[in-house]
Design an enzyme around this catalytic site. Structure first.
Site, PDB file in Angstrom:
ATOM      1  N   GLU A 247     -45.228 -27.354  19.611  1.00  0.00           N
ATOM      2  CA  GLU A 247     -44.137 -28.060  20.292  1.00  0.00           C
ATOM      3  C   GLU A 247     -42.869 -27.302  19.941  1.00  0.00           C
ATOM      4  O   GLU A 247     -42.314 -27.456  18.851  1.00  0.00           O
ATOM      5  CB  GLU A 247     -44.043 -29.507  19.781  1.00  0.00           C
ATOM      6  CG  GLU A 247     -45.278 -30.351  20.043  1.00  0.00           C
ATOM      7  CD  GLU A 247     -45.268 -30.964  21.436  1.00  0.00           C
ATOM      8  OE1 GLU A 247     -44.353 -30.663  22.226  1.00  0.00           O
ATOM      9  OE2 GLU A 247     -46.191 -31.739  21.738  1.00  0.00           O
ATOM     10  N   GLU A 380     -31.353 -21.514  23.191  1.00  0.00           N
ATOM     11  CA  GLU A 380     -31.063 -22.850  22.660  1.00  0.00           C
ATOM     12  C   GLU A 380     -29.807 -22.785  21.802  1.00  0.00           C
ATOM     13  O   GLU A 380     -29.748 -21.995  20.854  1.00  0.00           O
ATOM     14  CB  GLU A 380     -32.210 -23.277  21.737  1.00  0.00           C
ATOM     15  CG  GLU A 380     -33.273 -24.085  22.382  1.00  0.00           C
ATOM     16  CD  GLU A 380     -34.211 -24.696  21.341  1.00  0.00           C
ATOM     17  OE1 GLU A 380     -34.617 -23.981  20.415  1.00  0.00           O
ATOM     18  OE2 GLU A 380     -34.542 -25.867  21.504  1.00  0.00           O
TER      19      GLU A 380
HETATM   20  P1  NAP Z   1     -37.941 -23.946  12.548  1.00  0.00           P
HETATM   21  O1  NAP Z   1     -37.003 -23.106  11.787  1.00  0.00           O
HETATM   22  O2  NAP Z   1     -38.960 -23.295  13.386  1.00  0.00           O
HETATM   23  O3  NAP Z   1     -38.644 -24.885  11.470  1.00  0.00           O
HETATM   24  C1  NAP Z   1     -39.600 -25.845  11.831  1.00  0.00           C
HETATM   25  C2  NAP Z   1     -40.473 -26.126  10.638  1.00  0.00           C
HETATM   26  O4  NAP Z   1     -41.191 -24.952  10.298  1.00  0.00           O
HETATM   27  C3  NAP Z   1     -39.713 -26.530   9.380  1.00  0.00           C
HETATM   28  O5  NAP Z   1     -40.465 -27.472   8.652  1.00  0.00           O
HETATM   29  C4  NAP Z   1     -39.622 -25.225   8.641  1.00  0.00           C
HETATM   30  O6  NAP Z   1     -39.408 -25.417   7.271  1.00  0.00           O
HETATM   31  C5  NAP Z   1     -40.982 -24.636   8.940  1.00  0.00           C
HETATM   32  N1  NAP Z   1     -41.099 -23.197   8.782  1.00  0.00           N
HETATM   33  C6  NAP Z   1     -40.140 -22.238   8.841  1.00  0.00           C
HETATM   34  N2  NAP Z   1     -40.682 -21.011   8.650  1.00  0.00           N
HETATM   35  C7  NAP Z   1     -42.019 -21.194   8.458  1.00  0.00           C
HETATM   36  C8  NAP Z   1     -43.121 -20.327   8.220  1.00  0.00           C
HETATM   37  N3  NAP Z   1     -42.987 -18.996   8.110  1.00  0.00           N
HETATM   38  N4  NAP Z   1     -44.348 -20.876   8.104  1.00  0.00           N
HETATM   39  C9  NAP Z   1     -44.531 -22.198   8.207  1.00  0.00           C
HETATM   40  N5  NAP Z   1     -43.518 -23.084   8.419  1.00  0.00           N
HETATM   41  C10 NAP Z   1     -42.281 -22.571   8.547  1.00  0.00           C
HETATM   42  O7  NAP Z   1     -37.199 -24.983  13.474  1.00  0.00           O
HETATM   43  P2  NAP Z   1     -36.011 -25.951  13.088  1.00  0.00           P
HETATM   44  O8  NAP Z   1     -34.786 -25.152  13.020  1.00  0.00           O
HETATM   45  O9  NAP Z   1     -36.385 -26.791  11.919  1.00  0.00           O
HETATM   46  O10 NAP Z   1     -36.020 -26.942  14.346  1.00  0.00           O
HETATM   47  C11 NAP Z   1     -35.387 -26.648  15.508  1.00  0.00           C
HETATM   48  C12 NAP Z   1     -36.356 -26.093  16.519  1.00  0.00           C
HETATM   49  O11 NAP Z   1     -37.427 -26.992  16.709  1.00  0.00           O
HETATM   50  C13 NAP Z   1     -35.728 -25.915  17.872  1.00  0.00           C
HETATM   51  O12 NAP Z   1     -36.175 -24.731  18.453  1.00  0.00           O
HETATM   52  C14 NAP Z   1     -36.239 -27.120  18.634  1.00  0.00           C
HETATM   53  O13 NAP Z   1     -36.218 -26.965  20.018  1.00  0.00           O
HETATM   54  C15 NAP Z   1     -37.601 -27.246  18.105  1.00  0.00           C
HETATM   55  N6  NAP Z   1     -38.107 -28.617  18.310  1.00  0.00           N
HETATM   56  C16 NAP Z   1     -39.091 -28.818  19.230  1.00  0.00           C
HETATM   57  C17 NAP Z   1     -39.569 -30.089  19.467  1.00  0.00           C
HETATM   58  C18 NAP Z   1     -40.655 -30.350  20.467  1.00  0.00           C
HETATM   59  O14 NAP Z   1     -41.243 -31.424  20.419  1.00  0.00           O
HETATM   60  N7  NAP Z   1     -40.973 -29.457  21.380  1.00  0.00           N
HETATM   61  C19 NAP Z   1     -39.033 -31.165  18.772  1.00  0.00           C
HETATM   62  C20 NAP Z   1     -38.028 -30.921  17.847  1.00  0.00           C
HETATM   63  C21 NAP Z   1     -37.587 -29.619  17.617  1.00  0.00           C
HETATM   64  P3  NAP Z   1     -37.916 -25.267   6.634  1.00  0.00           P
HETATM   65  O15 NAP Z   1     -36.964 -25.890   7.587  1.00  0.00           O
HETATM   66  O16 NAP Z   1     -38.039 -26.004   5.361  1.00  0.00           O
HETATM   67  O17 NAP Z   1     -37.685 -23.801   6.483  1.00  0.00           O
END
Ligand code: NAP
Ligand code: MG
Length: 478
Positions: A247, A380
């Site tokens: 997602e 985004e």
């Molecule tokens: P992100 O940086 O991709 O992080 C998402 C999750 O992945 C966090 O728990 C993060 O942990 C973890 N993570 C980061 N690097 C990782 C790795 N190498 N291996 C495993 N896990 C890892 O995204 P975000 O900044 O938190 O959230 C924003 C993004 O999420 C946006 O792009 C948004 O559109 C998307 N989003 C999508 C949906 C949907 O349903 N389609 C819903 C909500 C958000 P840490 O934060 O602790 O580093």
């Protein structure tokens, strides 16, 4: 709170190292989290495996699983304000948003409680002398990587579905958004969830998150987050042939035709970009307006944006702070680029005088004449910034709507029924809203993306198929 939650107990991290928890409203550290690593993940996976492989969780009848999920839903409502306040402080969510998220989390468990004993297979007509049936079985242990923007909602959606299908879960929340989920895990234990059914390991994405994606003993991964990290997760999972639900992000269009009912459309359009301070995967972040109505719509939207105010979460204004300094820098970077490239800034809201200067506040902004090639139209922002552009006809509206790498959600505003249906068919997105827009709304509605917005579906009954494995049983009885 600097503990993980494994086997129904708070357990300290193996290294003793911690991560500071920051209140986005004032930028101050107010708590510490355990900095989980591969060893902590391994112990959570062991706990979940024991629950899933013949343990108490796996032996529960579906109806009993459902009763536990329902009990958890009720308990979340009983702790509603406590949970909302945790998320308000941890994530800078204005009061109404924080409360709505706690309510939605309870609703997910309520919905999936009722689904536990309704996930049934079929019988298949086959050769005489044979009986064939399909059964849905849990994967076993599912891993859940949750982003910071809607921790409680996405936990409810992802873990609620996985538990309902009978899996035991290991959850890695975003390091910016752990407090409410650690508390919910405790509440679940108090409700009587068997040991190991629900485990949480906190930590950084590149450490604990990566360890979860790589862990032996995880049978399915549900990842919600950025497209960039989604690629990393899918690559890790592919090495062990583990199925993944992704997602990811979006750049969702709100498409306004000249015949639209603007009285209804305008408040929804504004809300779709400022909800949760613009930090919503399905935010309606592009506004496509039919040329003949373009200036009229912009002039009607301008005062609505000018009147918006950002402020501390506890003030419950139109928008709160962004999650952290780097997110504020990102949003301000888009705004600076708009100024440098001389895009037309139609209107900008304000930041409350009472907002601490150390908090992470961005002004809600409406920008017009954004070229389809500009980063504002493609990437985004994840902040309260709406990029408007015009189209001359349906063909151009479809080309613009589909012109990004994403395909998560779209909104169409028109009084012409035939056009509404044509647009619904032509737009490449996982959800299309006609004369409404539901960023995050409706737990019953299957949700997910196409293209770089990901694959697989969560929410609704559909999610249960993703959290299960179909087995075909062929019995020869002649
Ligand atoms: P992100 O940086 O991709 O992080 C998402 C999750 O992945 C966090 O728990 C993060 O942990 C973890 N993570 C980061 N690097 C990782 C790795 N190498 N291996 C495993 N896990 C890892 O995204 P975000 O900044 O938190 O959230 C924003 C993004 O999420 C946006 O792009 C948004 O559109 C998307 N989003 C999508 C949906 C949907 O349903 N389609 C819903 C909500 C958000 P840490 O934060 O602790 O580093
Ligand atoms: Mg925080």
């Amino acid at each position: 709170m600097s503990t993980h939650f494994i086997n129904n107990r708070r357990v300290p991290g193996t290294t003793g190292e911690t991560i500071p928890v920051i209140d986005p409203s004032d930028g101050q550290v107010f708590a510490q989290l355990a900095r989980g690593n591969a060893t902590d993940i391994a112990s959570a996976v062991r706990a979940a495996r024991a629950a899933a492989d013949g343990g108490a969780w796996s032996r529960l009848a579906p109806v009993e699983r459902g009763r536990l999920l329902r009990k958890l839903s009720d308990a979340i409502l009983a702790h509603h304000d406590e949970l909302a306040m945790l998320e308000l402080r941890d994530c800078g969510k204005p009061v109404k948003q924080a409360k709505a998220d706690a309510t939605a989390c309870a609703r997910y468990f309520e919905y999936y409680a009722g689904a536990c004993d309704k996930l049934h297979g079929e019988t298949i007509p086959y050769t005489p002398g044979f009986a064939v049936m399909t059964v849905y079985e849990p994967h076993g242990v599912t891993g859940h990587i949750i982003p910071w923007n809607y921790p409680m909602q996405i936990f409810g959606r992802s873990v609620g579905g996985a538990l309902a299908a009978g899996n035991a879960c290991v959850v890695k929340p975003a390091e910016d958004a752990c407090l409410s989920l650690l508390r919910i895990a405790e509440i679940a234990a108090d409700c009587g969830f068997p040991e190991g059914a629900l485990n949480i390991v906190t930590g950084y994405g590149h450490e604990a998150g990566q360890a979860l994606a790589d862990a032996a003993g995880i049978d399915h991964i549900s990842f919600t987050g950025s497209a960039r990290v989604g690629t990393i997760i899918a690559q890790s999972a592919a090495k062990r042939h583990v199925p993944v639900t992704l997602e990811l992000g979006g750049k969702s269009p709100q498409i306004v035709f000249a015949d639209a009912n603007l009285d209804e459309a305008l408040p929804v359009i504004v809300n779709a970009i400022i909800q949760n301070t613009g930090q919503t995967c399905s935010a309606g972040s592009r506004l496509l307006i039919e040329a003949s109505a373009y200036e009229r719509v912009l002039s009607l939207l301008a005062p609505r944006f000018t009147s918006l105010t950002a402020g501390p979460a506890s003030m419950d204004l139109d928008v709160g702070p962004l999650i952290r300094q780097s997110q504020l820098d990102r949003v301000n970077g888009f705004l600076s680029e708009a100024q440098q490239t001389k895009l037309r800034i139609i209107a900008q809201g304000s930041v409350s005088a009472e907002a601490p200067s150390t908090g992470f506040y961005a002004k809600p902004t409406l920008i017009a004449d954004v070229p389809a090639s500009a980063s504002l139209a493609r990437d985004e922002v994840f902040g309260p910034v709406l990029a408007a552009m015009s189209f001359k006809d349906e063909v151009e509206a479809i080309a613009l709507a589909n012109g990004t790498e994403y395909g998560l959600v779209a909104g169409v505003w028109t009084e012409n029924g035939g056009r509404a249906l044509r647009m619904a068919k032509a737009v490449k997105a996982g959800q299309v809203f006609i004369n409404n827009y539901g960023a995050g709304g409706g737990v019953e509605l299957p949700f997910g993306g196409v293209k770089s917005s990901g694959y697989g579906r969560e929410k609704g009954f559909e999610a249960l198929y993703g959290f299960s494995v179909m087995k075909t049983v062929v019995v020869r009885h002649d």
